[in-house]
Design a protein around this motif. Structure first.
Motif, PDB file in Angstrom:
ATOM      1  N   ALA A   1      16.073  36.540  31.335  1.00 33.79           N
ATOM      2  CA  ALA A   1      15.960  37.409  32.511  1.00 33.79           C
ATOM      3  C   ALA A   1      17.168  37.244  33.432  1.00 33.79           C
ATOM      4  CB  ALA A   1      14.669  37.102  33.273  1.00 33.79           C
ATOM      5  N   TYR A   2      17.586  36.002  33.688  1.00 34.54           N
ATOM      6  CA  TYR A   2      18.775  35.774  34.508  1.00 34.54           C
ATOM      7  C   TYR A   2      19.998  36.435  33.868  1.00 34.54           C
ATOM      8  CZ  TYR A   2      17.209  32.325  38.029  1.00 34.54           C
ATOM      9  OH  TYR A   2      16.651  31.701  39.109  1.00 34.54           O
ATOM     10  N   SER A   3      20.130  36.293  32.549  1.00 35.16           N
ATOM     11  CA  SER A   3      21.265  36.906  31.843  1.00 35.16           C
ATOM     12  C   SER A   3      21.220  38.421  31.973  1.00 35.16           C
ATOM     13  CB  SER A   3      21.247  36.515  30.360  1.00 35.16           C
ATOM     14  OG  SER A   3      21.400  35.142  30.215  1.00 35.16           O
ATOM     15  N   ALA A   4      20.031  38.986  31.810  1.00 34.01           N
ATOM     16  CA  ALA A   4      19.876  40.441  31.898  1.00 34.01           C
ATOM     17  C   ALA A   4      20.226  40.960  33.290  1.00 34.01           C
ATOM     18  CB  ALA A   4      18.449  40.840  31.529  1.00 34.01           C
ATOM     19  N   VAL A   5      19.849  40.211  34.302  1.00 32.32           N
ATOM     20  CA  VAL A   5      20.187  40.623  35.673  1.00 32.32           C
ATOM     21  C   VAL A   5      21.702  40.651  35.851  1.00 32.32           C
ATOM     22  CG1 VAL A   5      20.117  39.895  38.096  1.00 32.32           C
ATOM     23  CG2 VAL A   5      18.021  39.912  36.730  1.00 32.32           C
ATOM     24  N   PHE A   6      22.377  39.600  35.426  1.00 26.77           N
ATOM     25  CA  PHE A   6      23.841  39.575  35.570  1.00 26.77           C
ATOM     26  C   PHE A   6      24.506  40.666  34.741  1.00 26.77           C
ATOM     27  CE2 PHE A   6      23.735  35.494  37.775  1.00 26.77           C
ATOM     28  CZ  PHE A   6      24.748  35.720  38.697  1.00 26.77           C
ATOM     29  N   LEU A   7      24.027  40.892  33.531  1.00 27.67           N
ATOM     30  CA  LEU A   7      24.610  41.955  32.701  1.00 27.67           C
ATOM     31  C   LEU A   7      24.396  43.326  33.336  1.00 27.67           C
ATOM     32  CD1 LEU A   7      23.779  40.742  29.108  1.00 27.67           C
ATOM     33  CD2 LEU A   7      26.057  41.185  30.049  1.00 27.67           C
ATOM     34  N   THR A   8      23.209  43.562  33.854  1.00 24.20           N
ATOM     35  CA  THR A   8      22.915  44.851  34.486  1.00 24.20           C
ATOM     36  C   THR A   8      23.787  45.080  35.714  1.00 24.20           C
ATOM     37  OG1 THR A   8      20.637  44.780  33.688  1.00 24.20           O
ATOM     38  CG2 THR A   8      21.095  46.254  35.535  1.00 24.20           C
ATOM     39  N   VAL A   9      23.847  44.087  36.581  1.00 23.82           N
ATOM     40  CA  VAL A   9      24.663  44.211  37.797  1.00 23.82           C
ATOM     41  C   VAL A   9      26.134  44.392  37.433  1.00 23.82           C
ATOM     42  CG1 VAL A   9      25.498  42.932  39.820  1.00 23.82           C
ATOM     43  CG2 VAL A   9      23.047  42.979  39.279  1.00 23.82           C
TER      44      VAL A   9
ATOM     45  N   PRO B   1      34.357  44.361  32.934  1.00 25.65           N
ATOM     46  CA  PRO B   1      33.236  43.907  33.757  1.00 25.65           C
ATOM     47  C   PRO B   1      32.537  42.651  33.236  1.00 25.65           C
ATOM     48  CG  PRO B   1      32.616  45.839  32.506  1.00 25.65           C
ATOM     49  CD  PRO B   1      34.096  45.654  32.314  1.00 25.65           C
ATOM     50  N   LEU B   2      32.528  42.443  31.935  1.00 25.12           N
ATOM     51  CA  LEU B   2      31.787  41.303  31.386  1.00 25.12           C
ATOM     52  C   LEU B   2      32.419  39.956  31.708  1.00 25.12           C
ATOM     53  CD1 LEU B   2      30.717  42.748  27.932  1.00 25.12           C
ATOM     54  CD2 LEU B   2      29.384  42.599  30.044  1.00 25.12           C
ATOM     55  N   VAL B   3      33.674  39.969  32.128  1.00 23.17           N
ATOM     56  CA  VAL B   3      34.312  38.711  32.519  1.00 23.17           C
ATOM     57  C   VAL B   3      34.459  38.571  34.032  1.00 23.17           C
ATOM     58  CG1 VAL B   3      35.516  38.379  30.334  1.00 23.17           C
ATOM     59  CG2 VAL B   3      36.638  39.630  32.170  1.00 23.17           C
ATOM     60  N   ARG B   4      34.172  39.632  34.762  1.00 23.53           N
ATOM     61  CA  ARG B   4      34.224  39.539  36.227  1.00 23.53           C
ATOM     62  C   ARG B   4      33.069  38.706  36.771  1.00 23.53           C
ATOM     63  NH1 ARG B   4      36.921  43.773  39.212  1.00 23.53           N
ATOM     64  NH2 ARG B   4      36.236  42.678  41.074  1.00 23.53           N
ATOM     65  N   LEU B   5      31.905  38.891  36.170  1.00 24.73           N
ATOM     66  CA  LEU B   5      30.732  38.073  36.497  1.00 24.73           C
ATOM     67  C   LEU B   5      30.233  37.458  35.190  1.00 24.73           C
ATOM     68  CD1 LEU B   5      28.683  40.241  39.035  1.00 24.73           C
ATOM     69  CD2 LEU B   5      30.035  38.206  39.511  1.00 24.73           C
ATOM     70  N   PRO B   6      30.853  36.356  34.758  1.00 24.70           N
ATOM     71  CA  PRO B   6      30.543  35.803  33.438  1.00 24.70           C
ATOM     72  C   PRO B   6      29.318  34.887  33.397  1.00 24.70           C
ATOM     73  CG  PRO B   6      32.254  34.517  34.453  1.00 24.70           C
ATOM     74  CD  PRO B   6      31.953  35.661  35.402  1.00 24.70           C
ATOM     75  N   GLN B   7      28.529  34.878  34.443  1.00 23.08           N
ATOM     76  CA  GLN B   7      27.389  33.966  34.491  1.00 23.08           C
ATOM     77  C   GLN B   7      26.455  34.145  33.289  1.00 23.08           C
ATOM     78  OE1 GLN B   7      28.770  35.547  37.018  1.00 23.08           O
ATOM     79  NE2 GLN B   7      28.547  34.433  38.934  1.00 23.08           N
TER      80      GLN B   7
END
Length: 125
Positions: free
Chosen positions: A86-94, A103-109
């Motif tokens: 769920a945490y991963s999905a939130v970061f990917l969605t945002v 975008p996938l490396v701007r917020l790589p969490q």
């Protein structure tokens, strides 16, 4: 000994440390110094600390599960795996909704969170 749970717990602990150190420097301090209105600024700061506690407790739970023979251990591990998905999905969605280049490396969490989910899930098999 469930090496998968131990690996998930150690990875989650590393994520918690990265969150506390790098997040403190790059997110929490700038947020606290921002011109955002006081109530939302302090609420976001509190949420940042809640995530720190959450990541730390999840790491501790996974490490606690690693010796095996814990009542409900697989259920707890599945819930923690879902938690990290769920945490991963939130970061990917945002991240993917932002109009950024790469975008996938701007917020790589998500790259840090998803392996914890995978390791915990594999450990239940």
């Amino acid at each position: 000994m469930n090496a998968w749970f131990l690996s998930a717990g150690i990875t989650a602990a590393a994520v918690a440390v990265i969150h506390a150190v790098a997040g403190g420097r790059d997110v929490a301090r700038p947020l606290s110094a921002s011109d955002l209105a006081d109530e939302p600024r302090r609420t976001l700061h509190a949420v940042w600390h809640m995530v720190t506690a959450d990541l730390t407790l999840a790491a501790a739970a996974l490490i606690w599960l690693s010796p095996g023979n814990r009542p409900g251990g697989d259920t707890i591990a599945w819930l923690l795996a879902a938690h990290f998905v769920a945490y991963s999905a939130v970061f990917l969605t945002v991240t993917l909704r932002a109009n950024w280049s790469r975008p996938l490396v701007r917020l790589p969490q998500w790259l840090l969170l998803l392996p914890v989910a995978v390791l915990a899930a594999v450990g239940t098999a």
